[in-house]
Design a protein around this motif. Sequence first.
Motif, PDB file in Angstrom:
ATOM      1  N   HIS A   1     -38.304  56.851  17.069  1.00 45.72           N
ATOM      2  CA  HIS A   1     -39.275  56.740  15.967  1.00 45.72           C
ATOM      3  C   HIS A   1     -38.596  57.114  14.658  1.00 45.72           C
ATOM      4  O   HIS A   1     -37.773  58.026  14.616  1.00 45.72           O
ATOM      5  CB  HIS A   1     -40.483  57.638  16.213  1.00 45.72           C
ATOM      6  N   GLN A   2     -38.975  56.413  13.596  1.00 52.75           N
ATOM      7  CA  GLN A   2     -38.342  56.615  12.287  1.00 52.75           C
ATOM      8  C   GLN A   2     -39.249  57.411  11.354  1.00 52.75           C
ATOM      9  O   GLN A   2     -40.449  57.164  11.262  1.00 52.75           O
ATOM     10  CB  GLN A   2     -38.006  55.266  11.646  1.00 52.75           C
TER      11      GLN A   2
ATOM     12  N   GLY B   1     -33.685  56.578   6.705  1.00 49.34           N
ATOM     13  CA  GLY B   1     -34.426  57.815   6.914  1.00 49.34           C
ATOM     14  C   GLY B   1     -33.881  58.652   8.053  1.00 49.34           C
ATOM     15  O   GLY B   1     -32.680  58.704   8.303  1.00 49.34           O
ATOM     16  N   HIS B   2     -34.789  59.313   8.757  1.00 49.68           N
ATOM     17  CA  HIS B   2     -34.445  60.133   9.917  1.00 49.68           C
ATOM     18  C   HIS B   2     -34.852  59.384  11.179  1.00 49.68           C
ATOM     19  O   HIS B   2     -36.015  59.021  11.346  1.00 49.68           O
ATOM     20  CB  HIS B   2     -35.162  61.482   9.864  1.00 49.68           C
ATOM     21  N   TRP B   3     -33.899  59.175  12.067  1.00 49.39           N
ATOM     22  CA  TRP B   3     -34.162  58.464  13.310  1.00 49.39           C
ATOM     23  C   TRP B   3     -34.210  59.454  14.461  1.00 49.39           C
ATOM     24  O   TRP B   3     -33.231  60.144  14.758  1.00 49.39           O
ATOM     25  CB  TRP B   3     -33.075  57.419  13.561  1.00 49.39           C
ATOM     26  N   ASP B   4     -35.376  59.561  15.093  1.00 46.69           N
ATOM     27  CA  ASP B   4     -35.553  60.410  16.268  1.00 46.69           C
ATOM     28  C   ASP B   4     -35.405  59.504  17.486  1.00 46.69           C
ATOM     29  O   ASP B   4     -36.347  58.810  17.879  1.00 46.69           O
ATOM     30  CB  ASP B   4     -36.938  61.059  16.231  1.00 46.69           C
ATOM     31  N   ALA B   5     -34.226  59.492  18.073  1.00 48.03           N
ATOM     32  CA  ALA B   5     -33.881  58.462  19.054  1.00 48.03           C
ATOM     33  C   ALA B   5     -34.711  58.509  20.325  1.00 48.03           C
ATOM     34  O   ALA B   5     -34.894  57.482  20.981  1.00 48.03           O
ATOM     35  CB  ALA B   5     -32.391  58.564  19.404  1.00 48.03           C
ATOM     36  N   ASP B   6     -35.223  59.680  20.690  1.00 45.09           N
ATOM     37  CA  ASP B   6     -35.972  59.761  21.945  1.00 45.09           C
ATOM     38  C   ASP B   6     -37.274  60.554  21.819  1.00 45.09           C
ATOM     39  O   ASP B   6     -37.883  60.919  22.820  1.00 45.09           O
ATOM     40  CB  ASP B   6     -35.110  60.375  23.050  1.00 45.09           C
ATOM     41  N   GLY B   7     -37.694  60.847  20.581  1.00 47.58           N
ATOM     42  CA  GLY B   7     -38.944  61.566  20.395  1.00 47.58           C
ATOM     43  C   GLY B   7     -38.841  63.063  20.545  1.00 47.58           C
ATOM     44  O   GLY B   7     -39.864  63.755  20.569  1.00 47.58           O
ATOM     45  N   THR B   8     -37.622  63.610  20.628  1.00 41.12           N
ATOM     46  CA  THR B   8     -37.475  65.058  20.812  1.00 41.12           C
ATOM     47  C   THR B   8     -36.934  65.778  19.578  1.00 41.12           C
ATOM     48  O   THR B   8     -37.124  66.985  19.438  1.00 41.12           O
ATOM     49  CB  THR B   8     -36.539  65.364  22.003  1.00 41.12           C
ATOM     50  N   ARG B   9     -36.247  65.068  18.685  1.00 40.53           N
ATOM     51  CA  ARG B   9     -35.562  65.734  17.568  1.00 40.53           C
ATOM     52  C   ARG B   9     -36.550  66.372  16.593  1.00 40.53           C
ATOM     53  O   ARG B   9     -36.338  67.489  16.113  1.00 40.53           O
ATOM     54  CB  ARG B   9     -34.661  64.757  16.820  1.00 40.53           C
ATOM     55  N   ILE B  10     -37.632  65.662  16.254  1.00 38.13           N
ATOM     56  CA  ILE B  10     -38.580  66.207  15.279  1.00 38.13           C
ATOM     57  C   ILE B  10     -39.282  67.426  15.868  1.00 38.13           C
ATOM     58  O   ILE B  10     -39.486  68.436  15.182  1.00 38.13           O
ATOM     59  CB  ILE B  10     -39.592  65.131  14.825  1.00 38.13           C
TER      60      ILE B  10
ATOM     61  N   GLU C   1     -42.802  51.122  20.812  1.00 38.74           N
ATOM     62  CA  GLU C   1     -41.667  50.225  20.637  1.00 38.74           C
ATOM     63  C   GLU C   1     -40.731  50.836  19.590  1.00 38.74           C
ATOM     64  O   GLU C   1     -41.178  51.203  18.505  1.00 38.74           O
ATOM     65  CB  GLU C   1     -42.118  48.846  20.148  1.00 38.74           C
ATOM     66  N   PRO C   2     -39.436  50.968  19.862  1.00 40.71           N
ATOM     67  CA  PRO C   2     -38.524  51.527  18.850  1.00 40.71           C
ATOM     68  C   PRO C   2     -38.345  50.561  17.689  1.00 40.71           C
ATOM     69  O   PRO C   2     -38.170  49.362  17.887  1.00 40.71           O
ATOM     70  CB  PRO C   2     -37.221  51.727  19.624  1.00 40.71           C
TER      71      PRO C   2
END
Length: 332
Positions: A197-198, A229-238, A283-284
């Motif tokens: 998610h972006q 922007g900031h890309w959270d590749a698997d939904g865990t970074r944020i 959807e990414p």
Amino acid sequence: MGGTRTALVLGATGGIGGAVARRLQAEGWTVRALHRDPAAVRREGDGLAWMRGDARDEAAVTQAARGVGLIVHAVNPPGYRDWDRLVLPMLGASLAAARAAEARILLPGNVYNFGPDAGPNPDEDAPQNPLTRKGAIRVVMERRLEEAAQAGVRSLIVRAGDFFGPGATGNTWFSLFARRGRPVRRLWYPGPRGIGHQWAYLPDLAETMVRVAEREAELPAFARFHCGGHWDADGTRIAAAIARAVGRPDLPVRRVPWGLARLAEPMVPFLREAREMLYLWREPLHLDNRRLVALLGAEPHTPLDAAVAATLADLGCLPAGAPAASSLAGVS
């Protein structure tokens, strides 16, 4: 461009409009702001030239835009409501004002325009076949700007992911994670794990918009740019960044129970409108920013931990003793 260092901001009380207004001021622009009740929103020392008027009123917007070089069209109906009735008339007023002032319109864009056929990394020329009502309206908005450019009305669209940052309104996805003035005890995540998610940090996005707008001589009449922007590749970074900011490594993360959330929709209209956009969490979709980087050399980018900490500090959600956002500037 008329009045090259004077801008009119529509939506200056909102997250992106306020961030762009502040960035314009920091770069030496004179900034006007239109509002139906300026006395209610004016803040001492904000440096804005407040003017009374409704963003749907073509005459009021045209009057406020006299002599400006840039019109920032960052106004949306509150709470995502009444897009079908209000959004296009407001854009029509800005187009008329830009035509009269010979100014460029700056429109903050989003990813609502894209459906799955755009692919996971759409560039500025990707097909726009949205799945939602708001996405369809956004496509019409951009089409009208493109058509107006053929008649001499210049515009600039800078597209980004979901907003967060100081000054962001409560009608953002980040509001599911933190509510103003409340400690963060758990995170409600909108989508499944494993899906990218972006996100877009408002100060970075505002800086990007102003830097592009200031390259006026290099822009075509109708210009579009994408931010990475900031890309959270698997939904865990944020979620991990929020946990670090509040000092809770064990912070529980739960998926929003959208079936139950339907029951709250009559009382919380944002939930009804947000549910329409859930496909963007399944959807990414990460915008291709190569055109932007080619123009600017690099995209403004605050490290995620610093950006999240600043957002939570603005919301009053950080516990006493939490590190200042500035101390996290080197953490990504």
